[in-house]
Design an enzyme around this catalytic site. Structure first.
Site, PDB file in Angstrom:
ATOM      1  NE  ARG A  90      -2.395  -1.793   3.277  1.00  0.00           N
ATOM      2  CZ  ARG A  90      -2.952  -2.069   4.460  1.00  0.00           C
ATOM      3  NH1 ARG A  90      -4.145  -1.568   4.742  1.00  0.00           N
ATOM      4  NH2 ARG A  90      -2.335  -2.825   5.341  1.00  0.00           N
ATOM      5  CE  LYS A 185     -10.537   5.212  -0.949  1.00  0.00           C
ATOM      6  NZ  LYS A 185     -10.106   3.884  -0.442  1.00  0.00           N
ATOM      7  NE  ARG A 187      -6.488   6.699   2.352  1.00  0.00           N
ATOM      8  CZ  ARG A 187      -7.020   5.667   2.993  1.00  0.00           C
ATOM      9  NH1 ARG A 187      -7.083   5.696   4.311  1.00  0.00           N
ATOM     10  NH2 ARG A 187      -7.472   4.615   2.344  1.00  0.00           N
ATOM     11  CB  THR A 218     -10.148  -0.192  10.368  1.00  0.00           C
ATOM     12  OG1 THR A 218     -10.334   0.729   9.285  1.00  0.00           O
ATOM     13  CG2 THR A 218      -8.706  -0.123  10.861  1.00  0.00           C
TER      14      THR A 218
END
Length: 288
Positions: A90, A185, A187, A218
């Site tokens: 990632r 999305k 972030r 999570t």
């Protein structure tokens, strides 16, 4: 070629060895009280090594490098690494000034050894393989396996939580004969908080929807996508996630929205109903 494996990958190793008709041998491992580790291998010229690197990724990476080093010292001329989940993928670029490209750091060690191939499952970003030129990556996405378990729910639309996972949504939609789309999305790099909104004109009224992603940590991204799908009228929301870590209270989060969760056994958990031994064996058979 000999097939070696670390103890935590015994299930995959036995299934793969049975499919390929080759013997599987476990690498000897020791964990010392001070946190250091040691491995012991049997010499072989050609090796396929199965390493399940999660959890305890840092310890398992050290064990992997020690095993690769020992195999090389004892004359291995060709090593095929099978790493179903590749950690640090990632961090595929510098998100903030001063950070390392962790995926490059981890992969660069493989260039010290006669590793010719890396077989992995659903790499976070395929381009990180470019960090180790000369090593061929076989990146498996189990779209047909996910389609097998989702077909029973008459899923008609596949959604990605962001544009980065659109390829996964497209592959699964093709296997299901469904349509696909993605959410936008955003972030916050400082706080890690995620903001998500559907693309303009998106309607899911009355549809059974599947959300795809590579990692469930999570659960925040998946739950946000699920809530957005419900707001757009989805009648049911299923999830197909390749690597399910389920950290913290992720299990409680998803139960409030997701109709059913399907994960692979790259990281074993109670939702690992999608077995990736067959596609791993097929990938190995194509290069052995």
């Amino acid at each position: 070629m000999r097939l070696y494996y670390f103890k935590n990958a015994e299930d995959l190793a036995k299934a793969i060895s049975a499919r390929l008709g080759i013997d599987a041998r476990q690498i000897e491992e020791r964990d010392f009280p001070d946190g250091e580790v040691l491995v012991r291998v049997e010499p072989a010229r050609e090796v396929a090594l199965i390493a399940r690197l999660y959890p305890d990724v840092n310890k398992n990476l050290v064990k992997l490098y020690l095993a690769l080093d020992a195999l090389t010292d004892y004359g291995a001329e060709r090593i095929v690494l099978v790493a179903p989940y590749l950690p640090y993928a990632r961090q595929d670029r510098r998100f903030r000034e001063g950070e390392p490209i962790s995926s490059k750091t981890v992969l660069s060690h493989l260039k010290l050894y006669p590793v010719t191939h890396v077989v992995t499952v659903d790499l976070h970003k395929a381009y990180i393989s470019d960090y180790v030129g000369g090593i061929r990556f076989i990146n498996i996405y189990p779209s047909s396996q996910f389609a097998e378990v989702l077909r029973r729910w008459n899923v008609s639309h596949v959604l990605s939580p962001d544009a980065g996972s659109l390829g996964r949504a497209e592959a699964l939609a093709k296997a299901l004969g469904a349509s696909y789309d993605y959410f936008e999305k955003f972030r916050d790099r400082e706080t890690g908080e995620i903001y998500m909104r559907p693309r303009e004109g998106t309607s899911l009224q009355g549809k059974a929807v599947a959300i795809v992603d590579d990692i469930l940590a999570t659960g925040g991204t998946l739950v946000d996508a699920c809530k957005n799908a419900r707001m757009l009228g989805a009648s049911a929301v299923y999830a197909a996630v390749t690597h399910c870590m389920l950290l913290g209270n992720a299990r409680e989060k998803i139960k409030g929205c997701i109709s059913a969760l399907y994960c692979t056994n790259t990281i074993p958990c109670e939702y690992s109903s999608v077995d990736i031994a067959r596609p791993l064996a097929e990938a190995l058979a194509s290069i052995l």
